[in-house]
Design a protein around this motif. Structure first.
Motif, mmCIF file in Angstrom:
data_model
loop_
_atom_site.group_PDB
_atom_site.id
_atom_site.type_symbol
_atom_site.label_atom_id
_atom_site.label_comp_id
_atom_site.label_asym_id
_atom_site.label_seq_id
_atom_site.Cartn_x
_atom_site.Cartn_y
_atom_site.Cartn_z
ATOM 1 N N VAL A 30 10.439 0.703 7.988
ATOM 2 C CA VAL A 30 10.281 2.146 7.904
ATOM 3 C C VAL A 30 10.257 2.681 9.328
ATOM 4 N N VAL A 31 11.214 3.534 9.623
ATOM 5 C CA VAL A 31 11.281 4.138 10.948
ATOM 6 C C VAL A 31 11.005 5.616 10.789
ATOM 7 N N THR A 32 9.987 6.073 11.489
ATOM 8 C CA THR A 32 9.651 7.488 11.441
ATOM 9 C C THR A 32 10.594 8.228 12.372
ATOM 10 N N PRO A 33 11.346 9.214 11.868
ATOM 11 C CA PRO A 33 12.276 9.933 12.736
ATOM 12 C C PRO A 33 11.530 10.736 13.799
ATOM 13 N N PHE A 34 12.164 10.860 14.947
ATOM 14 C CA PHE A 34 11.595 11.629 16.041
ATOM 15 C C PHE A 34 11.632 13.096 15.635
ATOM 16 N N PRO A 35 10.507 13.808 15.754
ATOM 17 C CA PRO A 35 10.502 15.219 15.325
ATOM 18 C C PRO A 35 11.381 16.070 16.233
ATOM 19 N N SER B 56 0.844 -1.189 0.000
ATOM 20 C CA SER B 56 0.000 0.000 0.000
ATOM 21 C C SER B 56 0.884 1.245 0.000
ATOM 22 N N HIS B 57 0.720 2.101 -1.004
ATOM 23 C CA HIS B 57 1.438 3.375 -1.100
ATOM 24 C C HIS B 57 2.948 3.201 -1.004
ATOM 25 N N GLY B 58 3.503 2.192 -1.685
ATOM 26 C CA GLY B 58 4.946 1.989 -1.718
ATOM 27 C C GLY B 58 5.529 1.364 -0.470
ATOM 28 N N LYS B 59 4.671 0.869 0.411
ATOM 29 C CA LYS B 59 5.130 0.237 1.647
ATOM 30 C C LYS B 59 4.473 -1.128 1.781
ATOM 31 N N ILE B 60 5.185 -2.047 2.418
ATOM 32 C CA ILE B 60 4.644 -3.367 2.700
ATOM 33 C C ILE B 60 4.192 -3.380 4.152
ATOM 34 N N TYR B 61 2.905 -3.634 4.356
ATOM 35 C CA TYR B 61 2.327 -3.722 5.687
ATOM 36 C C TYR B 61 2.234 -5.190 6.081
ATOM 37 N N GLN C 51 5.937 -9.732 15.363
ATOM 38 C CA GLN C 51 5.937 -8.276 15.363
ATOM 39 C C GLN C 51 5.326 -7.762 14.060
ATOM 40 N N SER C 52 4.332 -6.888 14.170
ATOM 41 C CA SER C 52 3.771 -6.235 12.998
ATOM 42 C C SER C 52 4.800 -5.239 12.476
ATOM 43 N N ALA C 53 4.743 -4.952 11.172
ATOM 44 C CA ALA C 53 5.778 -4.087 10.603
ATOM 45 C C ALA C 53 5.250 -3.308 9.410
ATOM 46 N N ILE C 54 5.952 -2.235 9.112
ATOM 47 C CA ILE C 54 5.772 -1.485 7.874
ATOM 48 C C ILE C 54 7.162 -1.425 7.246
ATOM 49 N N ARG C 55 7.280 -1.927 6.024
ATOM 50 C CA ARG C 55 8.574 -1.982 5.347
ATOM 51 C C ARG C 55 8.531 -1.185 4.053
ATOM 52 N N ASP C 56 9.691 -0.707 3.650
ATOM 53 C CA ASP C 56 9.810 -0.047 2.358
ATOM 54 C C ASP C 56 9.740 -1.117 1.275
ATOM 55 N N ALA C 57 8.920 -0.920 0.263
ATOM 56 C CA ALA C 57 8.724 -1.936 -0.775
ATOM 57 C C ALA C 57 9.991 -2.162 -1.597
ATOM 58 N N VAL D 224 -1.231 -5.052 23.123
ATOM 59 C CA VAL D 224 -1.754 -3.999 23.984
ATOM 60 C C VAL D 224 -0.785 -3.831 25.153
ATOM 61 N N HIS D 225 -0.170 -2.666 25.210
ATOM 62 C CA HIS D 225 0.770 -2.355 26.284
ATOM 63 C C HIS D 225 0.263 -1.128 27.029
ATOM 64 N N ASP D 226 0.343 -1.178 28.331
ATOM 65 C CA ASP D 226 -0.023 -0.015 29.137
ATOM 66 C C ASP D 226 1.239 0.773 29.449
ATOM 67 N N GLY D 227 1.118 2.093 29.419
ATOM 68 C CA GLY D 227 2.242 2.936 29.798
ATOM 69 C C GLY D 227 3.215 3.173 28.669
ATOM 70 N N VAL D 228 4.445 2.686 28.817
ATOM 71 C CA VAL D 228 5.533 2.969 27.902
ATOM 72 C C VAL D 228 5.276 2.322 26.534
ATOM 73 N N VAL D 229 5.560 3.069 25.478
ATOM 74 C CA VAL D 229 5.424 2.559 24.119
ATOM 75 C C VAL D 229 6.615 1.650 23.831
ATOM 76 N N VAL D 230 6.341 0.369 23.569
ATOM 77 C CA VAL D 230 7.402 -0.588 23.317
ATOM 78 C C VAL D 230 7.800 -0.570 21.847
ATOM 79 N N ASP D 231 6.811 -0.526 20.951
ATOM 80 C CA ASP D 231 7.078 -0.576 19.522
ATOM 81 C C ASP D 231 6.291 0.532 18.822
ATOM 82 N N PRO D 232 6.956 1.573 18.329
ATOM 83 C CA PRO D 232 6.234 2.664 17.680
ATOM 84 C C PRO D 232 5.518 2.234 16.400
ATOM 85 N N THR D 233 6.035 1.212 15.710
ATOM 86 C CA THR D 233 5.369 0.725 14.496
ATOM 87 C C THR D 233 4.025 0.109 14.851
#
Length: 106
Positions: free
Chosen positions: A95-100, A12-17, A83-89, A42-51
């Motif tokens: 695909v790692v979204t940089p921290f703003p 989808s949109h140049g990425k593999i989900y 682990q679920s993932a989003i990859r570049d096709a 489902v994790h409470d509190g700290v984000v373990v995997d941003p993807t």
């Protein structure tokens, strides 16, 4: 007996989900596959995997995902969720979204 678990990889949109779901079947819409009962960690509190959180934000409220047959790369029945993932096709890299970062002062 537990419901089967499927790993669905689609383009989808140049990425593999890569998502996990409990139900996959031929859709009532011709040429589409229905993917339902999406499974997210489902994790409470700290984000373990941003993807995983990004996928949950995008697909969390989805009851049934109708995917065109041409976009589906693979459907696997698996024993347990990975682990679920989003990859570049093109490269296959995750695909790692940089921290703003704040803008540099002038």
């Amino acid at each position: 007996m537990a419901k089967p678990l499927y790993k669905i990889s689609f383009l989808s949109h140049g990425k593999i989900y890569e998502l996990y779901a409990r139900s996959v079947q031929s859709g009532s819409l011709w040429g589409f596959t229905e993917v339902a009962d999406l499974v997210f960690d489902v994790h409470d509190g700290v984000v373990v995997d941003p993807t995983e959180e990004r996928l949950r934000d995008e697909f969390g409220a989805t009851r049934v995902l109708h995917l065109p047959m041409q976009s589906i790369l693979r459907i696997e029945e698996v024993e347990k969720k990975g682990q679920s993932a989003i990859r570049d096709a093109g490269s296959g890299e995750k695909v790692v979204t940089p921290f703003p970062l704040p803008a540099k002062p002038r």
